[in-house]
Each structure stands twice: as structure tokens, then as C-alpha cells.
Design a protein around this motif. Structure first.
Motif, PDB file in Angstrom:
ATOM      1  N   MET A  53       0.823  -1.215   0.000  1.00 20.88           N
ATOM      2  CA  MET A  53       0.000   0.000   0.000  1.00 20.88           C
ATOM      3  C   MET A  53       0.857   1.265   0.000  1.00 20.88           C
ATOM      4  O   MET A  53       0.585   2.212  -0.732  1.00 20.88           O
ATOM      5  CB  MET A  53      -0.954   0.018   1.203  1.00 20.88           C
ATOM      6  CG  MET A  53      -1.983  -1.094   1.223  1.00 20.88           C
ATOM      7  SD  MET A  53      -3.138  -1.044  -0.166  1.00 20.88           S
ATOM      8  CE  MET A  53      -2.667  -2.529  -1.033  1.00 20.88           C
ATOM      9  N   ARG A  54       1.912   1.272   0.792  1.00 23.70           N
ATOM     10  CA  ARG A  54       2.792   2.436   0.835  1.00 23.70           C
ATOM     11  C   ARG A  54       3.530   2.589  -0.489  1.00 23.70           C
ATOM     12  O   ARG A  54       3.738   3.703  -0.961  1.00 23.70           O
ATOM     13  CB  ARG A  54       3.798   2.329   1.998  1.00 23.70           C
ATOM     14  CG  ARG A  54       3.165   2.512   3.355  1.00 23.70           C
ATOM     15  CD  ARG A  54       2.484   3.870   3.518  1.00 23.70           C
ATOM     16  NE  ARG A  54       3.446   4.945   3.320  1.00 23.70           N
ATOM     17  CZ  ARG A  54       3.216   6.044   2.603  1.00 23.70           C
ATOM     18  NH1 ARG A  54       2.064   6.249   2.020  1.00 23.70           N
ATOM     19  NH2 ARG A  54       4.158   6.954   2.475  1.00 23.70           N
ATOM     20  N   GLY A  55       3.916   1.478  -1.089  1.00 28.54           N
ATOM     21  CA  GLY A  55       4.579   1.527  -2.386  1.00 28.54           C
ATOM     22  C   GLY A  55       3.701   2.143  -3.463  1.00 28.54           C
ATOM     23  O   GLY A  55       4.190   2.752  -4.406  1.00 28.54           O
ATOM     24  N   ALA A  56       2.395   1.989  -3.296  1.00 24.29           N
ATOM     25  CA  ALA A  56       1.436   2.563  -4.248  1.00 24.29           C
ATOM     26  C   ALA A  56       1.067   3.995  -3.876  1.00 24.29           C
ATOM     27  O   ALA A  56       0.312   4.640  -4.586  1.00 24.29           O
ATOM     28  CB  ALA A  56       0.184   1.701  -4.309  1.00 24.29           C
ATOM     29  N   GLY A  57       1.598   4.469  -2.755  1.00 29.98           N
ATOM     30  CA  GLY A  57       1.323   5.850  -2.356  1.00 29.98           C
ATOM     31  C   GLY A  57       0.057   6.024  -1.540  1.00 29.98           C
ATOM     32  O   GLY A  57      -0.421   7.142  -1.379  1.00 29.98           O
ATOM     33  N   ILE A  58      -0.483   4.934  -1.017  1.00 30.68           N
ATOM     34  CA  ILE A  58      -1.685   5.037  -0.191  1.00 30.68           C
ATOM     35  C   ILE A  58      -1.316   5.813   1.079  1.00 30.68           C
ATOM     36  O   ILE A  58      -0.250   5.631   1.646  1.00 30.68           O
ATOM     37  CB  ILE A  58      -2.233   3.636   0.168  1.00 30.68           C
ATOM     38  CG1 ILE A  58      -2.565   2.844  -1.104  1.00 30.68           C
ATOM     39  CG2 ILE A  58      -3.439   3.740   1.101  1.00 30.68           C
ATOM     40  CD1 ILE A  58      -3.616   3.444  -1.990  1.00 30.68           C
ATOM     41  N   GLN A  82     -15.044   1.207   3.311  1.00 31.05           N
ATOM     42  CA  GLN A  82     -15.116   2.575   2.803  1.00 31.05           C
ATOM     43  C   GLN A  82     -13.718   3.186   2.672  1.00 31.05           C
ATOM     44  O   GLN A  82     -13.437   3.882   1.688  1.00 31.05           O
ATOM     45  CB  GLN A  82     -16.000   3.440   3.709  1.00 31.05           C
ATOM     46  CG  GLN A  82     -16.298   4.793   3.127  1.00 31.05           C
ATOM     47  CD  GLN A  82     -16.974   4.724   1.764  1.00 31.05           C
ATOM     48  OE1 GLN A  82     -17.864   3.916   1.529  1.00 31.05           O
ATOM     49  NE2 GLN A  82     -16.544   5.562   0.844  1.00 31.05           N
ATOM     50  N   ILE A  83     -12.854   2.937   3.635  1.00 29.77           N
ATOM     51  CA  ILE A  83     -11.471   3.428   3.546  1.00 29.77           C
ATOM     52  C   ILE A  83     -10.808   2.870   2.294  1.00 29.77           C
ATOM     53  O   ILE A  83     -10.159   3.598   1.532  1.00 29.77           O
ATOM     54  CB  ILE A  83     -10.662   3.060   4.804  1.00 29.77           C
ATOM     55  CG1 ILE A  83     -11.131   3.891   5.989  1.00 29.77           C
ATOM     56  CG2 ILE A  83      -9.161   3.251   4.567  1.00 29.77           C
ATOM     57  CD1 ILE A  83     -10.532   3.462   7.325  1.00 29.77           C
ATOM     58  N   LEU A  84     -10.970   1.571   2.071  1.00 33.11           N
ATOM     59  CA  LEU A  84     -10.351   0.945   0.904  1.00 33.11           C
ATOM     60  C   LEU A  84     -10.904   1.503  -0.395  1.00 33.11           C
ATOM     61  O   LEU A  84     -10.155   1.741  -1.348  1.00 33.11           O
ATOM     62  CB  LEU A  84     -10.531  -0.578   0.967  1.00 33.11           C
ATOM     63  CG  LEU A  84      -9.842  -1.280   2.133  1.00 33.11           C
ATOM     64  CD1 LEU A  84     -10.191  -2.766   2.122  1.00 33.11           C
ATOM     65  CD2 LEU A  84      -8.339  -1.067   2.108  1.00 33.11           C
ATOM     66  N   ILE A  85     -12.204   1.745  -0.440  1.00 36.53           N
ATOM     67  CA  ILE A  85     -12.823   2.311  -1.648  1.00 36.53           C
ATOM     68  C   ILE A  85     -12.274   3.706  -1.923  1.00 36.53           C
ATOM     69  O   ILE A  85     -11.912   4.027  -3.064  1.00 36.53           O
ATOM     70  CB  ILE A  85     -14.366   2.336  -1.506  1.00 36.53           C
ATOM     71  CG1 ILE A  85     -14.920   0.916  -1.576  1.00 36.53           C
ATOM     72  CG2 ILE A  85     -15.003   3.223  -2.582  1.00 36.53           C
ATOM     73  CD1 ILE A  85     -16.382   0.796  -1.191  1.00 36.53           C
ATOM     74  N   GLU A  86     -12.194   4.535  -0.880  1.00 36.73           N
ATOM     75  CA  GLU A  86     -11.667   5.897  -1.047  1.00 36.73           C
ATOM     76  C   GLU A  86     -10.228   5.880  -1.537  1.00 36.73           C
ATOM     77  O   GLU A  86      -9.851   6.636  -2.440  1.00 36.73           O
ATOM     78  CB  GLU A  86     -11.768   6.661   0.267  1.00 36.73           C
ATOM     79  CG  GLU A  86     -13.182   7.019   0.658  1.00 36.73           C
ATOM     80  CD  GLU A  86     -13.293   7.534   2.087  1.00 36.73           C
ATOM     81  OE1 GLU A  86     -12.248   7.702   2.766  1.00 36.73           O
ATOM     82  OE2 GLU A  86     -14.428   7.774   2.538  1.00 36.73           O
ATOM     83  N   GLN A  87      -9.415   5.005  -0.967  1.00 35.85           N
ATOM     84  CA  GLN A  87      -8.018   4.934  -1.369  1.00 35.85           C
ATOM     85  C   GLN A  87      -7.875   4.378  -2.786  1.00 35.85           C
ATOM     86  O   GLN A  87      -7.032   4.832  -3.547  1.00 35.85           O
ATOM     87  CB  GLN A  87      -7.211   4.098  -0.361  1.00 35.85           C
ATOM     88  CG  GLN A  87      -7.102   4.744   1.006  1.00 35.85           C
ATOM     89  CD  GLN A  87      -6.544   6.149   0.935  1.00 35.85           C
ATOM     90  OE1 GLN A  87      -5.459   6.379   0.405  1.00 35.85           O
ATOM     91  NE2 GLN A  87      -7.295   7.108   1.454  1.00 35.85           N
ATOM     92  N   ARG A  88      -8.727   3.420  -3.140  1.00 33.46           N
ATOM     93  CA  ARG A  88      -8.708   2.897  -4.510  1.00 33.46           C
ATOM     94  C   ARG A  88      -9.043   3.993  -5.508  1.00 33.46           C
ATOM     95  O   ARG A  88      -8.382   4.141  -6.537  1.00 33.46           O
ATOM     96  CB  ARG A  88      -9.708   1.754  -4.656  1.00 33.46           C
ATOM     97  CG  ARG A  88      -9.727   1.194  -6.084  1.00 33.46           C
ATOM     98  CD  ARG A  88     -10.947   0.389  -6.391  1.00 33.46           C
ATOM     99  NE  ARG A  88     -12.148   1.190  -6.218  1.00 33.46           N
ATOM    100  CZ  ARG A  88     -13.362   0.674  -6.096  1.00 33.46           C
ATOM    101  NH1 ARG A  88     -13.534  -0.630  -6.092  1.00 33.46           N
ATOM    102  NH2 ARG A  88     -14.417   1.459  -5.964  1.00 33.46           N
ATOM    103  N   ASP A  89     -10.063   4.797  -5.191  1.00 34.75           N
ATOM    104  CA  ASP A  89     -10.458   5.873  -6.092  1.00 34.75           C
ATOM    105  C   ASP A  89      -9.332   6.892  -6.268  1.00 34.75           C
ATOM    106  O   ASP A  89      -9.071   7.360  -7.379  1.00 34.75           O
ATOM    107  CB  ASP A  89     -11.736   6.553  -5.593  1.00 34.75           C
ATOM    108  CG  ASP A  89     -12.954   5.642  -5.669  1.00 34.75           C
ATOM    109  OD1 ASP A  89     -12.880   4.571  -6.320  1.00 34.75           O
ATOM    110  OD2 ASP A  89     -13.986   6.001  -5.058  1.00 34.75           O
ATOM    111  N   GLN A  90      -8.659   7.224  -5.179  1.00 31.61           N
ATOM    112  CA  GLN A  90      -7.528   8.155  -5.275  1.00 31.61           C
ATOM    113  C   GLN A  90      -6.388   7.552  -6.087  1.00 31.61           C
ATOM    114  O   GLN A  90      -5.757   8.247  -6.898  1.00 31.61           O
ATOM    115  CB  GLN A  90      -7.037   8.540  -3.878  1.00 31.61           C
ATOM    116  CG  GLN A  90      -7.996   9.435  -3.123  1.00 31.61           C
ATOM    117  CD  GLN A  90      -7.510   9.767  -1.723  1.00 31.61           C
ATOM    118  OE1 GLN A  90      -6.332   9.661  -1.416  1.00 31.61           O
ATOM    119  NE2 GLN A  90      -8.434  10.177  -0.868  1.00 31.61           N
TER     120      GLN A  90
END
Length: 125
Positions: A53-58, A82-90
Motif C-alpha cells: 500500500m505504501r509503495g502505491a502511495g496510499i 469505505q477506507i479501501l474504496i476511497e483509497q482505490r479511487d484516489q
């Protein structure tokens, strides 16, 4: 596994692993009677998740919130999703921006290659 073994396995420094645990990016790791961290497979899964996740910039804050909610149990399932959805969208937005940047770079490189081809043609005449 010891912290040194996990560090080697995931190519993360021991200091980073300690930091991840201290800030709540990964859940607390069990320790031996002597106080040495003893990483289980579940702990290693969290390390792998955090690294990915950090490697992807989350965002660190979002991941910390996610871990805290996970530790609360099943009642937090919707909030975690919801957290995962928001981070996926970003992340999808960032990927689109990177794709646009890549296209511009490729166009610039192509321009240089075409320009060089024209210069070489003139030299060969």
C-alpha cells in the motif's frame, strides 16, 4: 520470525518495521519472554500489506485508521471497506495522471526520434 528475518524478506529496514508498529500501520507484534519481536505469518501478512500500500502511495493516515478499525472487529467492516474504496479511487486518479504524463513523455521522445531521423536523412544525401 525475527525482525531481521522479516526485514530481509520484505526488504524493509528493522527501523521501518519498528516505526510501522509504533504508529499503528501494522498491529502490535507478539514478543518472546525476552522482549524480542516474534513475527507470525499474520504479522508478515500485515507487513506485506503495508509495504504494498505504501509503495502505491496510499496515505499513511488511512492505513492507520484501517488497522485500528480492523482491530475493533467485525463491527467496523463497513468503515474499513469505505477506507479501501476511497483509497482505490484516489489511486485510480493518480494512475490516470501518470498515464497522461507517460503519453506526453512518449510523444516528446517520438519527436526527438523523428527529428533525429530527419537530420540523419539530410546528412546521408
Amino acid at each position: 520470525m525475527t525482525i531481521a528475518e522479516v526485514s530481509r524478506k520484505y526488504e524493509i529496514s528493522a527501523d521501518t518495521l519498528r516505526y510501522y508498529e509504533r504508529i499503528g500501520l501494522i498491529p502490535p507484534v507478539n514478543r518472546t519472554a525476552g522482549g524480542i519481536r516474534n513475527y507470525t505469518e499474520a504479522d508478515c501478512s500485515w507487513v506485506g500489506f503495508a509495504k504494498c500500500m505504501r509503495g502505491a502511495g496510499i496515505q499513511v493516515e488511512a492505513l492507520i485508521d484501517y488497522v485500528a478499525l480492523f482491530q475493533e472487529g467485525e463491527n467496523s467492516r463497513d468503515a474499513r471497506k469505505q477506507i479501501l474504496i476511497e483509497q482505490r479511487d484516489q489511486l485510480q486518479s493518480r494512475i490516470q495522471e501518470l498515464q497522461e504524463t507517460l503519453s506526453r513523455l512518449n510523444a516528446k521522445i517520438e519527436g526527438y526520434e523523428n527529428g533525429l531521423a530527419q537530420v540523419e536523412e539530410k546528412l546521408n544525401k
